[in-house]
Design a protein around this motif. Structure first.
Motif, mmCIF file in Angstrom:
data_model
loop_
_atom_site.group_PDB
_atom_site.id
_atom_site.type_symbol
_atom_site.label_atom_id
_atom_site.label_comp_id
_atom_site.label_asym_id
_atom_site.label_seq_id
_atom_site.Cartn_x
_atom_site.Cartn_y
_atom_site.Cartn_z
ATOM 1 N N GLY A 116 48.869 119.030 145.403
ATOM 2 C CA GLY A 116 50.256 119.436 145.270
ATOM 3 C C GLY A 116 50.644 120.588 146.188
ATOM 4 O O GLY A 116 51.659 120.524 146.888
ATOM 5 N N SER A 117 49.838 121.634 146.200
ATOM 6 C CA SER A 117 50.178 122.811 147.017
ATOM 7 C C SER A 117 50.324 122.428 148.488
ATOM 8 O O SER A 117 51.275 122.847 149.162
ATOM 9 C CB SER A 117 49.090 123.880 146.886
ATOM 10 O OG SER A 117 48.902 124.249 145.547
ATOM 11 N N HIS A 150 55.044 126.616 142.451
ATOM 12 C CA HIS A 150 54.868 125.532 143.420
ATOM 13 C C HIS A 150 53.449 125.416 143.948
ATOM 14 O O HIS A 150 53.216 124.688 144.908
ATOM 15 C CB HIS A 150 55.864 125.713 144.574
ATOM 16 C CG HIS A 150 57.290 125.696 144.109
ATOM 17 N ND1 HIS A 150 57.923 124.550 143.677
ATOM 18 C CD2 HIS A 150 58.192 126.697 143.941
ATOM 19 C CE1 HIS A 150 59.150 124.838 143.286
ATOM 20 N NE2 HIS A 150 59.345 126.130 143.438
ATOM 21 N N ASP A 255 60.603 119.735 143.814
ATOM 22 C CA ASP A 255 59.176 119.666 143.498
ATOM 23 C C ASP A 255 58.985 118.919 142.174
ATOM 24 O O ASP A 255 59.054 119.511 141.104
ATOM 25 C CB ASP A 255 58.621 121.098 143.420
ATOM 26 C CG ASP A 255 57.157 121.151 143.007
ATOM 27 O OD1 ASP A 255 56.577 120.090 142.677
ATOM 28 O OD2 ASP A 255 56.587 122.258 143.010
ATOM 29 N N LYS A 284 50.116 115.061 141.035
ATOM 30 C CA LYS A 284 49.643 114.962 139.650
ATOM 31 C C LYS A 284 49.563 113.538 139.089
ATOM 32 O O LYS A 284 48.546 112.884 139.251
ATOM 33 C CB LYS A 284 50.480 115.887 138.755
ATOM 34 C CG LYS A 284 50.166 117.364 139.037
ATOM 35 C CD LYS A 284 50.558 118.301 137.923
ATOM 36 C CE LYS A 284 49.930 119.671 138.089
ATOM 37 N NZ LYS A 284 50.790 120.703 138.612
HETATM 38 C C1 LIG Z 1 50.602 121.678 139.763
HETATM 39 C C2 LIG Z 1 51.840 122.000 140.523
HETATM 40 C C3 LIG Z 1 51.808 122.300 141.895
HETATM 41 C C4 LIG Z 1 50.514 122.458 142.668
HETATM 42 O O1 LIG Z 1 49.740 121.314 142.708
HETATM 43 P P1 LIG Z 1 48.163 121.461 142.997
HETATM 44 O O2 LIG Z 1 47.693 120.061 143.147
HETATM 45 O O3 LIG Z 1 47.593 122.147 141.799
HETATM 46 O O4 LIG Z 1 48.010 122.265 144.221
HETATM 47 C C5 LIG Z 1 53.005 122.501 142.545
HETATM 48 N N1 LIG Z 1 54.171 122.415 141.894
HETATM 49 C C6 LIG Z 1 54.257 122.144 140.587
HETATM 50 C C7 LIG Z 1 55.576 122.051 139.932
HETATM 51 C C8 LIG Z 1 53.093 121.952 139.844
HETATM 52 O O5 LIG Z 1 53.160 121.732 138.525
#
Ligand SMILES: *Cc1c(COP(=O)(O)O)cnc(C)c1O
Length: 450
Positions: A116-117, A150, A255, A284
């Motif tokens: 995600g990051s 984020h 996001d 996710k």
């Molecule tokens: C979990 C999350 C992220 C980061 O994702 P990772 O895979 O943990 O790096 C970014 N934005 C939101 C809204 C999240 O819940």
């Protein structure tokens, strides 16, 4: 060698766990899980735990789901990984077509990352780079709302605003404009979510007006601020934001890493505001909670600003090694098949209504300020003083007590500070929801005792 105790000892000798004060493990055990099936995790002593938070918001169709398992097994015998520069493969093409077809209108290009990051950084860099390629280098700043999250990398912390994650690293972060969140927990008595969200939009509107010349994009989580404590706001805010971003010529990055794939009650949260962002970021639950993968969807207009002769140096020069991994694509395709064939979004309405009924009584609890819900996310805010919403001191770790109580009973409810929340896999049954509510009630009673 197969008992919990052995694995716990070996674990704390070599591991360093995420988001953990490792010294806590002197008295709070790290739980070694042997296997999982459906909504249940099972440890090495045979004790089972209901996964009430979908293993950090990823697992939507249960652990070891036969359909997802099979798809990955088939894929691993065919092609396990391939670099995506200069090469392509069937699962990544099919997944991209599928994502484009279900995403809000106008999002026609898919760029992949492996978490995600990283994908948030992709969206930030693409927006910045778009303006550079378009002859507007002064548009290089970002705006966001307070209490947002984020990710944990330096750029994502810069646009984030949850102190426990970012405060320590402040000196490393770049400057970002932070506008008060529409978070409806803070609305005045008698004011609706919609009114409050509209009211709070005035801050955003004046920020956009004032900073339009230097802003590349606004970035936010739609409808629910997850890591910020499952704080919620009305879709009207997104609608007004889309209009204002168009008016002032600023990109909108949404996001949906946590809230995409049905979590808010619609496939994507944006649908509830009837908007299309310039960048939609997903991760996710994208792979059903199986494998790390993230995707950034964007418009052809943005894509075209990078499309040029090589020597103009306009290309998006960015890659992550496991970009578009075929196994992750296979898991994602199986996940999308389940959504399609099993009418998940519709069925979730029944589950969401049941979560509401099962927890409604908690609103009267003397140490609960609010029970709030958006689709398949339900949050219970514990407070020291209900009348004026005075929070418990963070040092008291009341949420951790709920966690410990629930684990003892066989449920995984990992709170965020003083917020206990349900974010279950969509395969949860009404009976399991009742049971989880019972445990949450008892856990809260236990946690608020002095
Ligand atoms: C979990 C999350 C992220 C980061 O994702 P990772 O895979 O943990 O790096 C970014 N934005 C939101 C809204 C999240 O819940």
């Amino acid at each position: 060698m197969s008992r919990n105790q052995d694995w716990m000892e070996r674990d704390v000798n070599v591991l360093w766990h995420p988001c953990t004060q490792m010294k806590d493990h002197e008295h709070i055990p790290v739980i070694p899980i042997k296997k999982a099936q459906g909504i249940w995790l099972e440890d090495f002593d045979g004790k089972r735990y209901l996964d009430g938070v979908s293993s950090w918001w990823t697992n939507i169709f249960g652990h070891c789901n036969p359909r997802i398992n099979q798809r990955i097994k088939d894929q691993v015998d065919q092609l396990e990984h391939l670099m995506l520069a200069g090469f392509t493969h069937q699962p990544v093409i099919e997944l991209s077509e599928r994502l484009v077809s279900i995403a809000p209108e106008g999002l026609e290009r898919v760029f992949y990352a492996d978490n995600g990051s990283s994908s948030i950084e992709v969206a930030l860099k693409m927006s910045f780079h778009y303006w550079l390629n378009s002859g507007r280098p002064e548009k290089k700043r970002f705006a966001t709302i307070t209490n947002g999250y984020h990710g944990e990398t330096v750029a994502t912390m810069s646009v984030g605003d949850v102190a426990v994650f970012t405060e320590t690293y402040k000196a490393m972060l770049f400057d970002c404009i932070k506008v008060p969140s529409p978070d409806c927990y803070h609305r005045e008595r008698g004011v609706s979510w919609e009114e409050h969200s509209r009211l709070m939009f005035e801050h955003m509107c004046s920020t956009l007006e004032q900073h339009q010349h230097e802003l590349a994009a606004v970035i936010l989580e739609p409808l629910v601020q997850g890591a910020g404590g499952m704080r919620m706001y009305h879709p009207i805010y997104l609608r007004l934001l889309r209009e204002a971003c168009d008016h002032y010529g600023v990109h909108l990055i949404v996001d949906e890493i946590a809230m995409g794939f049905g979590r808010t009650g619609t496939m994507f949260a944006c649908e509830q505001a009837k908007i299309s962002p310039d960048f939609l970021v997903l991760s996710k639950a994208l792979t059903g909670g199986y494998l790390p993968m993230a995707a950034v969807l964007t418009t052809n207009a943005i894509y075209q600003a990078f499309y040029a002769e090589y020597d103009q140096l306009k290309a998006f020069w960015h890659s992550h090694t496991y970009t578009g991994n075929p196994l992750a694509c296979a898991a994602a395709l199986a996940t999308l098949d389940i959504f399609q064939h099993d009418n998940i979004i519709e069925k979730n309405q029944v589950l969401a209504a049941h979560m509401q009924q099962a927890t409604a009584h908690l609103a009267d609890h003397p140490h609960v300020a609010e029970v709030r819900q958006t689709g398949m996310v339900l949050a219970i805010e514990m407070v020291k003083n209900k009348a004026n919403k005075t929070p418990f001191a963070w040092q008291e770790r009341r949420g951790m007590k709920v966690y410990q109580y629930a684990m003892e009973k066989g449920a995984l409810l990992r709170p965020l500070g003083n917020v206990v929340y349900f974010l279950p896999p969509y395969i949860i049954t009404p009976e399991q929801i009742n049971w989880l509510s019972q445990i949450a009630s008892e856990g809260i009673d236990y946690a608020v005792r002095d």
